[in-house]
Enzyme design. Structure first.
Site, short mmCIF file in Angstrom:
data_model
loop_
_atom_site.label_atom_id
_atom_site.label_comp_id
_atom_site.label_asym_id
_atom_site.label_seq_id
_atom_site.Cartn_x
_atom_site.Cartn_y
_atom_site.Cartn_z
N CYS A 134 0.84 -1.20 0.00
CA CYS A 134 0.00 0.00 0.00
C CYS A 134 0.87 1.24 0.00
O CYS A 134 0.95 1.98 -0.96
CB CYS A 134 -0.88 0.02 1.24
N1 SAJ Z 1 6.45 2.17 8.84
C1 SAJ Z 1 7.55 2.90 9.30
N2 SAJ Z 1 7.36 3.84 10.27
C2 SAJ Z 1 6.11 4.08 10.80
C3 SAJ Z 1 5.01 3.33 10.32
C4 SAJ Z 1 5.20 2.38 9.34
O1 SAJ Z 1 8.67 2.71 8.85
O2 SAJ Z 1 6.00 4.94 11.69
C5 SAJ Z 1 6.64 1.16 7.79
C6 SAJ Z 1 6.18 -0.22 8.19
O3 SAJ Z 1 7.23 -0.92 8.81
C7 SAJ Z 1 5.79 -0.83 6.86
C8 SAJ Z 1 5.28 0.35 6.06
O4 SAJ Z 1 5.82 1.52 6.69
O5 SAJ Z 1 6.91 -1.36 6.21
C9 SAJ Z 1 3.75 0.45 5.98
O6 SAJ Z 1 3.30 0.45 7.29
P1 SAJ Z 1 1.71 0.58 7.67
O7 SAJ Z 1 1.66 0.67 9.16
O8 SAJ Z 1 1.07 1.65 6.90
O9 SAJ Z 1 1.15 -0.86 7.32
P2 SAJ Z 1 0.32 -1.49 6.10
O10 SAJ Z 1 0.82 -0.99 4.81
O11 SAJ Z 1 0.27 -2.95 6.33
O12 SAJ Z 1 -1.19 -1.04 6.36
C10 SAJ Z 1 -1.58 0.12 5.86
C11 SAJ Z 1 -2.61 0.65 6.83
N3 SAJ Z 1 -1.91 0.93 8.10
C12 SAJ Z 1 -2.33 1.74 9.05
O13 SAJ Z 1 -3.26 2.48 8.88
C13 SAJ Z 1 -1.63 1.69 10.36
C14 SAJ Z 1 -3.18 1.76 6.14
O14 SAJ Z 1 -2.14 2.64 5.76
C15 SAJ Z 1 -3.99 1.23 4.97
O15 SAJ Z 1 -5.31 1.05 5.44
C16 SAJ Z 1 -3.51 -0.10 4.49
O16 SAJ Z 1 -2.13 -0.12 4.55
C17 SAJ Z 1 -3.98 -0.30 3.05
O17 SAJ Z 1 -4.33 -1.43 2.75
O18 SAJ Z 1 -3.99 0.65 2.29
#
Ligand code: SAJ
Length: 440
Positions: free
Chosen positions: A277
């Site tokens: 995503c």
């Molecule tokens: N990450 C960081 N620092 C942060 C947060 C995340 O480095 O502070 C990294 C994570 O390790 C990961 C990536 O970013 O590699 C994405 O993290 P994410 O928490 O956005 O996780 P996803 O992609 O599995 O889920 C996201 C959803 N997450 C949250 O809302 C917390 C949201 O963005 C979307 O609903 C979903 O993808 C989607 O399907 O679009």
């Protein structure tokens, strides 16, 4: 007057006689199918992967966020079945599209899955059906791509004979608190009857439906949500790169900043941004904006910074090994955690895999341990997770924490490791960390 197609659809939704088609039984589609079946809708899953379709029909779950017993019971009771082709689409009163929207190699949208599914649906489209796109995509996809295909192939009119909406998936894989059931949902459509039918349908399982005025608005809401995260993650990643120059501890700075009781939200730097995503979806908006001669600078910059992080981790790893006089080609590195984020069994687009390959390119012998991933198939090699033992930790010249799975005993790692590079800050509050641990 004969009941209109719209009235017939609404009646079937309200008495839950409507049959729900779900195209794509992945981390979005399967939980969705279970929620709809739990309230009494019959669900026909349309899944291109025959192995997955067979698993569903055997009641075997493969998505971590879905309850094994719920799926098994719903399949046994006949509320959920899976097919591979589109022959039975006519039976469905509502069809929800939950297929991937990846990027091509040069970061342009790849709608091939969505378009392929839409063409198949169009071939079977009948009056009274509601089609809802859940895949994350650029504003305009539903109205400019799906609608023409559906109308031209079927000769039916959208908003009159059939109905079309966009309701973006809002799934945070692995999130125990917010699930498909209790996460509020945006619903948008570009004509009144489609919007009303979609709201009625989604309200049957999600109490808090948030209607917006068009499919395009709904598409932009979702892409903005993901862009919001990509930009804020890039901001703290950039801060980390600056702190490296300033010889400051970015984790201390962010922990302190997040004590502010208002006007801030915790994001933390890391080895890069993975998943299907955040690294991808914002570039759908960037691509569309160019059509309007508009540069989305924040998206481009966030993507560039986030994609740079694996290289920085590689550089920092060599600095740590250099301190003990080891060259990359004479080093053994153990990567802890290969998935793209913690407590999940998904290594798609994982920065940890990029880091592993970069370290290998530099000549190091690299192993990994991940409790969720027994083996990974990379181009030309199959790597298997090592056992989590004192020996495996001690024999590595560097233990690189790439994903901070909760179940790993980091005290044990600190005790047995020669040196640790912690890219997630997970050891920053543990005793005895400072001698052996370098924080990213
Ligand atoms: N990450 C960081 N620092 C942060 C947060 C995340 O480095 O502070 C990294 C994570 O390790 C990961 C990536 O970013 O590699 C994405 O993290 P994410 O928490 O956005 O996780 P996803 O992609 O599995 O889920 C996201 C959803 N997450 C949250 O809302 C917390 C949201 O963005 C979307 O609903 C979903 O993808 C989607 O399907 O679009």
């Amino acid at each position: 007057m004969a009941m209109s197609a719209f009235d017939a659809l609404c009646e079937k939704i309200l008495n839950r006689q409507a049959i729900v088609g779900v195209v794509g039984l992945g981390y979005v589609g399967l939980p969705f199918a279970v929620e709809k079946a739990k309230v009494g809708f019959h669900v026909i899953g349309i899944e291109q992967n025959p192995k997955r379709a067979e698993k569903v029909n055997r009641g075997e779950n493969y998505i971590k966020d879905v309850s094994d017993t719920e799926l098994r019971d719903l399949v046994q009771e006949g509320f959920i079945e899976a097919v591979v082709g589109f022959e039975r689409v006519k039976e469905a009163d509502i069809v929800v599209i939950c297929v991937p929207t990846p990027l091509s190699k040069n970061l342009t949208p790849d709608l091939s899955y969505v378009e392929g599914v839409t063409r198949n649906l169009a071939a079977h489209l009948r009056p009274g059906q509601l089609i809802s796109l859940e895949s994350t995509t650029y504003p305009g996809t539903t109205d400019e791509v799906l609608r023409p295909i559906l109308e031209e192939t079927s000769g039916l009119r959208c908003g009159n004979d059939f109905f079309l909406a966009h309701s973006p998936e809002r799934v945070d894989p692995g999130n125990q608190r917010y699930t498909t059931k209790n996460t509020n949902k945006i619903v948008g459509a570009s004509d009144d009857l489609s919007r009303q039918a979609a709201i009625l349908f989604y309200r049957e399982t999600i109490l808090d439906v948030v209607p917006v005025s068009s499919a395009k608005a709904a598409e932009l809401v979702k892409v903005f949500e993901n862009t919001f995260r990509a930009v804020n993650i890039a901001l703290v990643n950039e801060l980390l790169l600056l702190c490296d120059r300033l010889d400051l501890n970015v984790w201390e700075v962010l922990d302190a900043a997040n004590t502010k009781p208002f006007g801030i939200m915790p994001f933390y730097p890391g080895p890069g941004v993975g998943g299907h995503c955040i690294p991808l979806d914002p570039h759908y908006l960037e691509w569309k904006a160019k059509e309007y001669n508009f540069e989305t600078h924040f998206i481009a910059l966030a993507g560039e910074i986030n994609r740079r992080m694996p290289e920085f981790v590689r550089e920092k790893a060599w600095r740590v090994l250099n301190r003990v006089g080891l060259a990359p080609s004479r080093s053994r590195v153990l990567i802890l955690g290969i998935t793209y984020k913690k407590d999940l069994d998904d290594w798609r687009e994982s920065p940890a895999v990029d880091i592993l390959q970069l370290l290998q390119q530099d000549g190091a012998r690299v192993d990994y341990y991940d409790p969720y991933i027994p083996e990974i198939h990379l181009k030309g090699q199959i790597l298997r997770s090592v056992e989590f033992t004192a020996a495996a930790i001690a024999q590595a010249n560097l233990v690189l924490i790439a994903t901070d799975h909760s179940q790993v005993d980091y005290g044990f790692v600190i005790y047995h490791a020669q040196a640790i590079l912690d890219t997630r800050g997970v050891t920053r509050r543990l005793p005895d960390a400072d001698q052996k641990v370098t924080l990213l």
